[in-house]
Structures are given as structure tokens and as C-alpha cells.
Enzyme design. Structure first.
Site, PDB file in Angstrom:
ATOM      1  CB  SER A   1      43.678  39.579  23.802  1.00  0.00           C
ATOM      2  OG  SER A   1      43.080  40.678  23.167  1.00  0.00           O
TER       3      SER A   1
ATOM      4  CD  GLU B   1      48.162  33.333  23.734  1.00  0.00           C
ATOM      5  OE1 GLU B   1      47.598  34.381  24.078  1.00  0.00           O
ATOM      6  OE2 GLU B   1      48.641  33.202  22.583  1.00  0.00           O
TER       7      GLU B   1
ATOM      8  CG  ASP C   1      50.222  27.789  21.192  1.00  0.00           C
ATOM      9  OD1 ASP C   1      50.641  28.331  22.237  1.00  0.00           O
ATOM     10  OD2 ASP C   1      49.125  28.092  20.672  1.00  0.00           O
TER      11      ASP C   1
ATOM     12  CG  ASP D   1      52.648  35.866  25.442  1.00  0.00           C
ATOM     13  OD1 ASP D   1      53.365  35.934  24.437  1.00  0.00           O
ATOM     14  OD2 ASP D   1      51.509  35.362  25.433  1.00  0.00           O
TER      15      ASP D   1
ATOM     16  NE  ARG E   1      42.870  42.437  19.202  1.00  0.00           N
ATOM     17  CZ  ARG E   1      43.657  41.408  19.455  1.00  0.00           C
ATOM     18  NH1 ARG E   1      43.894  41.012  20.701  1.00  0.00           N
ATOM     19  NH2 ARG E   1      44.222  40.742  18.468  1.00  0.00           N
TER      20      ARG E   1
ATOM     21  CG  HIS F   1      50.357  37.171  15.791  1.00  0.00           C
ATOM     22  ND1 HIS F   1      49.031  37.142  16.127  1.00  0.00           N
ATOM     23  CD2 HIS F   1      51.023  36.656  16.851  1.00  0.00           C
ATOM     24  CE1 HIS F   1      48.891  36.642  17.356  1.00  0.00           C
ATOM     25  NE2 HIS F   1      50.102  36.345  17.809  1.00  0.00           N
TER      26      HIS F   1
ATOM     27  CG  HIS G   1      27.161  34.943 -17.371  1.00  0.00           C
ATOM     28  ND1 HIS G   1      27.057  36.284 -17.639  1.00  0.00           N
ATOM     29  CD2 HIS G   1      28.014  34.436 -18.301  1.00  0.00           C
ATOM     30  CE1 HIS G   1      27.808  36.592 -18.694  1.00  0.00           C
ATOM     31  NE2 HIS G   1      28.414  35.471 -19.111  1.00  0.00           N
TER      32      HIS G   1
HETATM   33  N1  BES Z   1      51.443  37.433  23.136  1.00  0.00           N
HETATM   34  C1  BES Z   1      50.241  37.741  22.455  1.00  0.00           C
HETATM   35  C2  BES Z   1      49.448  38.862  23.089  1.00  0.00           C
HETATM   36  C3  BES Z   1      50.110  40.210  23.148  1.00  0.00           C
HETATM   37  C4  BES Z   1      51.022  40.618  22.189  1.00  0.00           C
HETATM   38  C5  BES Z   1      49.794  41.060  24.163  1.00  0.00           C
HETATM   39  C6  BES Z   1      51.621  41.851  22.282  1.00  0.00           C
HETATM   40  C7  BES Z   1      50.369  42.300  24.241  1.00  0.00           C
HETATM   41  C8  BES Z   1      51.305  42.689  23.293  1.00  0.00           C
HETATM   42  C9  BES Z   1      49.377  36.477  22.379  1.00  0.00           C
HETATM   43  O1  BES Z   1      50.130  35.354  21.995  1.00  0.00           O
HETATM   44  C10 BES Z   1      48.336  36.669  21.325  1.00  0.00           C
HETATM   45  O2  BES Z   1      48.682  36.725  20.177  1.00  0.00           O
HETATM   46  N2  BES Z   1      47.060  36.754  21.711  1.00  0.00           N
HETATM   47  C11 BES Z   1      45.992  36.820  20.769  1.00  0.00           C
HETATM   48  C12 BES Z   1      44.696  36.416  21.388  1.00  0.00           C
HETATM   49  C13 BES Z   1      44.452  34.936  21.433  1.00  0.00           C
HETATM   50  C14 BES Z   1      43.100  34.664  22.069  1.00  0.00           C
HETATM   51  C15 BES Z   1      44.550  34.281  20.089  1.00  0.00           C
HETATM   52  C16 BES Z   1      45.812  38.230  20.267  1.00  0.00           C
HETATM   53  O3  BES Z   1      46.077  39.208  20.992  1.00  0.00           O
HETATM   54  O4  BES Z   1      45.375  38.359  19.124  1.00  0.00           O
HETATM   55 MN    MN Z   2      51.858  35.185  23.036  1.00  0.00          MN
HETATM   56 MN    MN Z   3      50.406  35.482  19.792  1.00  0.00          MN
END
Ligand code: BES
Ligand code: MN
Ligand code: MN
Length: 461
Positions: free
Chosen positions: A403, A157, A87, A184, A332, A431, A217
Site C-alpha cells: 500500500s 510514509e 523514513d 517505491d 488489505r 520491512h 493464579h
Molecule cells: N514501499 C512500501 C509499499 C509497497 C511495497 C508497495 C512493495 C508495493 C510493493 C511502503 O513503504 C509501505 O511499506 N507501505 C505500508 C503502508 C503504510 C501505510 C505503512 C504497507 O504496505 O504496509
Molecule cells: Mn516504501
Molecule cells: Mn515500507
């Protein structure tokens, strides 16, 4: 034929197959893409079968299915369990893409002079996940598989992996393995390879402030009735002090305290602040006082507003005193912070900040535990040796800020550590609009993964 020459002579096909995978918009967050997400699961299953697994299946869950595949060559040999996700994040905002997010194109960039594939999911995680399918094929077609391989590729994920935990707990025997291999995450660069040994956790919250029972208003009522947006901004501003320290009582109580030696080691990784600022077009970095940028990302918790809305945001001006204001706020986390506990502390503190002139609602979205990976395991040594073979130098261990909540879940429920074998770059815009993945990273990743399997099998003998 060597693995390297097989990859070289099949590289156009390896790239084209990935482009086909990237054309399916598998956005798990948006129900509008449901059919495409399911189609992607079929694509992954078919690609595993074509690559040579003995069996592949689509395992239904309460949400999107998990694709499972395996090739067991000899029960007495070690088993590598590959995890990845098919995904992707939503592609919004579409207007900021230079090319369409689900019509991949190859273009050169400063970081990728030999070209990069631009598409949503190119790096996170379709490109990185597919390297494992092609590495597996490569081994089968050349030197032979040196160990057993299992694949578990999920489709949720990016929305919190809620059903994966259930699947893992219900299928412990099926998932039995000696190591979990995940691509990842990112590496420092192709010249400076690294392996991720830590990930942050996450506590994701949503808040709503409710003022008057309707939009008012802003002349008739302004100054006499609390404006939820103004109040929300004041409350958010109170969540951090002038040193970038989070003010939620108890927030830091369990944060792991690291020795100065550990911190010194961590800061040995190459980091060029000027270059960093230039790439982001910012005049200064910012964060918690007393910590370097590497530390702020890798070993310190943080809090960020991810979205904020309310009132009138259309064209022109509208004089309105809104009835509601909303924000999405996430934290985080680092070892040993517990996301449920942190969500609770946030809720209590945030609620306490609200004046009686507004009502406040706090909801917790998904969360996840942080993870640290030991560097004295067979898996880590195999990863290190594999990188040495293909990059000519041993990797630097790094702690990433992102994460992957299931890493800690795997540790708890399968008793297995994951090897975070990422080949993306921080500049790959995951992202974000214009996400991309370097062709070199892709091909070199495939080769390095084949070496991992060989090294892991050899070291387990
Ligand atoms: N692959 C990422 C996590 C990541 C990216 C780890 C770059 C280290 C370096 C993963 O797909 C992701 O985006 N994780 C989310 C958390 C999830 C619970 C939605 C995140 O880190 O925001
Ligand atoms: Mn990922
Ligand atoms: Mn991601």
C-alpha cells in the site's frame, strides 16, 4: 557524454552516496530516532542542491518535515513531480540481521549476482528514492533536463503519511505537475520488467480484551474465569472461514468484480509456484479459495494478525491466567473498499464476537485507500518506452499487494495519476531483517528514470 556512460563512470560515487544516506537511522515509528530522521531530511535537501535543483527547502509539518526541491527550466515544458520517502521501518529484530542494519555492506545473493546493498531502507525507499536524485544529476550533467522536475520527499510514509495529505492540499499550486513519478514498489525481475498498476489499501486495527481485574493464579481460577488470550484466539479464528473468506458482514459488498479476461491477463505474468514456495521454505501456499496466488495478492482483500501478545512470555513457566490480551490486525483492501467503512464494520463485528465474560476495546490506526493506475496515459506510455529502451522489452503491468495510501490522495487532490516505477524485487526483504537492494537494480533504475524524463517530454510535445 551519454547518460549511460555518465552513470557508468560515476557509479562508485553514486553507490557511496547512497551508503552514507543509509547510515542515518531514520526510523519514523520510534521517537528515539527523531534527531536522525531530521538529519536525513537535511541530507536529502543537500543532495538535491548538489544535484542541481534551483531551490530546495525543508517544509515543516506537525510531524516530520517534507523535503521539497525543484528545477523549472521552462514553464511551457511538462513537469514531473517525484515522490519518495526518506523514513524507514524499524530494524527490529536486530539479532536476525547478518550485518548491522545501519552499517551497509555489499554482498552477492542468488537474485543479485552482481551484489546488493544490505541495510534498512536500502530498497524501501532510500535506494529507490535516491535513484531519482542521481537520474536528475545525470541529465543535468549530460544531455540536459528535458522537462521541469519537482521533488517531494516525505519522512512519515512508514507511519501513515498523516501530514502529507495536509501539505498537498495546502500547496496545490506549488506541486502543480503533469505526472507523479514514484519508485517505491517492486518489479518481477531484471529479465522481466514490470510496472505496478494497482496497490491495495489498508485498514489497521488494534484490539484489547480485558478479563479479570488482575492476573490470576491459573490453578486457583483456571477453568472458572474466561482467559482473554483463549477468547482472543477464538475470536480471531472466527474472522475467516475454511475457504479463507473473511466473515465480517458487508466486507465484500463493494469489492470490485473483475472480468475473466482481466483475470486471465493478470495471470499471464510469469509466476513459478515451486520457486515461490522454495524461497519462503513453505510446503504449500494458502489463501482465499478460487483465486490464484497472483490474484490473492493483487486483486483480493485479506486480513492478517500482525502481532499478538499477553500473559507470560519470559523464560521458563509461569502459571498465570492473564488479565488482558492484545492483537494488531490489519486488512488489505481493494478498489472500491473504503478503509473508514471497513474499520467500522470490523469494529462492530469483532465486538459482537466477544462473550460477556470479557470487555473488548477496538481502536483504528492509520488506513489508506487502494489505487489503480490507468495504462492508457502519456505517463504510462513514457514509462513503458523508457523500460523498453533500457531492458529491451516492454513491461508487464502488475498489481502489487502493498500500500502507498498517498497515491489515491494524489489522484483526488491533485487530479494526477502516479507512475509506479519500482525497481525492487519481492525477495529484497523490505520491512524484514537483511533488507537489500541490487546494485544492478539501482544503476539500471537510474538510467531508466533518465529515459522516462526524455520520453515524457517528447510525448508531451
Ligand atoms: N514501499 C512500501 C509499499 C509497497 C511495497 C508497495 C512493495 C508495493 C510493493 C511502503 O513503504 C509501505 O511499506 N507501505 C505500508 C503502508 C503504510 C501505510 C505503512 C504497507 O504496505 O504496509
Ligand atoms: Mn516504501
Ligand atoms: Mn515500507
Amino acid at each position: 557524454m551519454t547518460t549511460k556512460s555518465y552513470i557508468e563512470s560515476n557509479k562508485d560515487r553514486f553507490i557511496n552516496e547512497l551508503l552514507d544516506l543509509l547510515r542515518i537511522p531514520s526510523v519514523s515509528a520510534d521517537p528515539k530516532f527523531k534527531g536522525d530522521v531530521l538529519k536525513t531530511a537535511e541530507f536529502v535537501k543537500d543532495s538535491l542542491l548538489k544535484a542541481g535543483v534551483d531551490k530546495a527547502e525543508i517544509c515543516p509539518t506537525a510531524g516530520y518535515p517534507i523535503v521539497y526541491g525543484e528545477k523549472i527550466i521552462d514553464a511551457s515544458l511538462p513537469t514531473v513531480l517525484v515522490y519518495g520517502h526518506y523514513d524507514v521501518q524499524p530494524a527490529d529484530p536486530y539479532e536476525l540481521w547478518d550485518s548491522l542494519p545501519f552499517e551497509p555492506v555489499i554482498k552477492q545473493t542468488e537474485a543479485h549476482p552482481q551484489g546488493a546493498i544490505f541495510a534498512r531502507g536500502a530498497c524501501d525507499d532510500k535506494g529507490q528514492m535516491y535513484m531519482h536524485v542521481k537520474a536528475f544529476e545525470t541529465l543535468i550533467e549530460t544531455t540536459g533536463l528535458p522537462c521541469n522536475v519537482k521533488f517531494m520527499i516525505e519522512g512519515e510514509e512508514e507511519v501513515g503519511s498523516e501530514n502529507l495529505g495536509i501539505f498537498v492540499n495546502e500547496n496545490k499550486e506549488k506541486l502543480k505537475a503533469d505526472v507523479i513519478l514514484i519508485s517505491d514498489t517492486s518489479m518481477i525481475s531484471l529479465d522481466t520488467p514490470s510496472v505496478t498498476v494497482g496497490l491495495r489499501g489498508l485498514a489497521y486495527m488494534e484490539v484489547e480484551l480485558i478479563g479479570p481485574n488482575r492476573d490470576l493464579h491459573s490453578g486457583t481460577y483456571g477453568g472458572a474465569v474466561a482467559n482473554p488470550i483463549n477468547v482472543l484466539c477464538e475470536m480471531i479464528a472466527k474472522l475467516k472461514d475454511e475457504n479463507g473468506h473473511i466473515t465480517i458482514p458487508g466486507f465484500y459488498d463493494k469489492v470490485e468484480v473483475l472480468t475473466s479476461e482481466y483475470r486471465e491477463d493478470l495471470n499471464k505474468a510469469p509466476f513459478d509456484e515451486v520457486e515461490y514456495r522454495k524461497k519462503l521454505n513453505i510446503a504449500a501456499v494458502a489463501g482465499e479459495k478460487g483465486f490464484t496466488t497472483i490474484e490473492r495478492i493483487g486483486i483480493r482483500p485479506t486480513l492478517d494478525v500482525n502481532g499478538i501478545w499477553g500473559g507470560y512470555t519470559g523464560e521458563g513457566a509461569k502459571t498465570v491466567l492473564p488479565s488482558k490480551a492484545n492483537a494488531k490486525i490489519s486488512m488489505r483492501l481493494v478498489p472500491n473498499q473504503d478503509f473508514k467503512e471497513i474499520s467500522q464494520l470490523f469494529t462492530e463485528y469483532f465486538t459482537s464476537l466477544a462473550p460477556v465474560s470479557v470487555k473488548v476495546k477496538v481502536t483504528a490506526h492509520h488506513g489508506g485507500a487502494p489505487a489503480v493506475v490507468p495504462t492508457d496515459s502519456v505517463g504510462y506510455r513514457a514509462a513503458s518506452a523508457a523500460i523498453e529502451e533500457t531492458f529491451g522489452k516492454s513491461p508487464i503491468p502488475t498489481r502489487d499487494g502493498g500500500s502507498i495510501p498517498i497515491v489515491s490522495l494524489f489522484q483526488k487532490s491533485l487530479g494526477l495519476d502516479a507512475i509506479l516505477f519500482g525497481f525492487g524485487l519481492d525477495t529484497d526483504a523490505i520491512h524484514s531483517p537483511n533488507e537489500h537492494y541490487g546494485i544492478q537494480n539501482y544503476l539500471k533504475g537510474i538510467e531508466t528514470i533518465t529515459k522516462f524524463h526524455e520520453q515524457f517530454a517528447k510525448m508531451n510535445k
